[in-house]
Enzyme design. Structure first.
Site, PDB file in Angstrom:
ATOM      1  N   CYS A 128      -2.408   0.277   9.800  1.00 16.01           N
ATOM      2  CA  CYS A 128      -3.406  -0.693   9.331  1.00 16.01           C
ATOM      3  C   CYS A 128      -4.367  -1.110  10.437  1.00 16.01           C
ATOM      4  O   CYS A 128      -5.486  -1.561  10.164  1.00 16.01           O
ATOM      5  CB  CYS A 128      -2.730  -1.964   8.823  1.00 16.01           C
ATOM      6  N   HIS A 135       0.848  -1.193   0.000  1.00 16.26           N
ATOM      7  CA  HIS A 135       0.000   0.000   0.000  1.00 16.26           C
ATOM      8  C   HIS A 135       0.886   1.247   0.000  1.00 16.26           C
ATOM      9  O   HIS A 135       2.040   1.187   0.443  1.00 16.26           O
ATOM     10  CB  HIS A 135      -0.858   0.051   1.271  1.00 16.26           C
TER      11      HIS A 135
END
Ligand code: GLY
Length: 255
Positions: free
Chosen positions: A249, A161
């Site tokens: 996250c 990401h």
């Protein structure tokens, strides 16, 4: 309004998490759950009111709650995660946020993971990664731009990401690893380059009180951030790192 952080407990199936390289030894749910409890405590000590979405033992990656929803100004975008196994994680998180914000939903073929979303002041950056496509970027823009936010699509480099290799220290300062993306994307921002081979060393979390939460296994990052004048707190999230997850996250922060 108090700063809020949504978290989701570690499921019994945690060992089945999606991972680029199969963890060896296998992931431990027990270790992850202990680390998660200390992470939650660090959020609380850093000024967040923590809201726990019920754990889902059938969704191995569901502790990585950030990927399931992004808060864009006064609105929420419930995502459509890029990995099909993660799509059923979204509804309970959208439900928890729905009491606070209007919730918009991402429709196929759009895909977006919250790990690809970064907001710094009035600037929004969306990583174009294996998990987030152009339609996903457009879904963010459709909500952000009417609120006066600029949206930049960022081709992601050699990371899962966008935020697997960068994160914000404040609204003008970026911790950045060269694997994340082209540095020129952030021209005009103060960029602190993170050395070394692990881009996740650039993934830190802004606590509500302005201090920076850093993964315990990235001591060089802790020194770099402290040298910039930020207060630093560390926490061990090494079991989540083995499942390709970073500090950000594990929560959705609303400031
Ligand atoms: N294990 C986190 C992810 O791949 O989305």
């Amino acid at each position: 309004m108090a700063a809020v952080a949504l978290v989701r407990g570690v499921p019994a199936s945690f060992a089945e998490c999606v991972a680029a390289t199969p963890p060896d030894p296998p992931l431990s749910q027990e270790v992850a759950a202990e680390q998660h409890a200390r992470y939650v405590a660090a959020l609380e000590q850093g000024g967040y009111d923590v809201v726990a979405v019920p754990a889902d033992d059938d969704r191995p990656d569901s502790s990585f709650i950030e990927d399931t929803a992004v808060v864009i100004g006064a609105r929420v975008l419930a995502t459509r995660p890029g990995h099909p196994s993660r799509r059923d994680e979204v509804a309970p998180v959208a439900g928890a946020l729905g009491g606070r914000y209007p919730v918009h939903r991402v429709r196929a073929p759009a895909m977006i993971d919250g790990g690809d979303f970064l907001k710094m002041g009035s600037s929004v950056f969306v990583g174009r990664s294996d998990r987030t496509n152009d339609e996903g970027v457009s879904a963010v823009a459709a909500i952000a731009e009417p609120q006066g936010l600029s949206v930049t699509s960022v081709p992601v480099g050699r990371v899962l990401h966008l935020k697997s290799g960068l994160s914000a220290l404040d609204d003008s300062t970026l911790l950045w690893h060269p694997n994340a993306c082209d540095r020129s994307v952030f021209d005009g921002f103060d960029i602190v380059e993170v050395p070394g081979v692990d881009p996740e060393a650039a993934n830190v979390l802004r606590l509500a009180d302005g201090r920076i939460l850093v993964a315990e296994h990235h001591q060089e990052t802790a020194s770099l951030v402290a040298a910039r004048g930020f207060g630093v707190v560390t926490v061990d999230v090494s079991e989540f790192a083995r499942a390709d997850g970073g500090l950000t996250c594990l929560s959705i922060r609303i400031r």
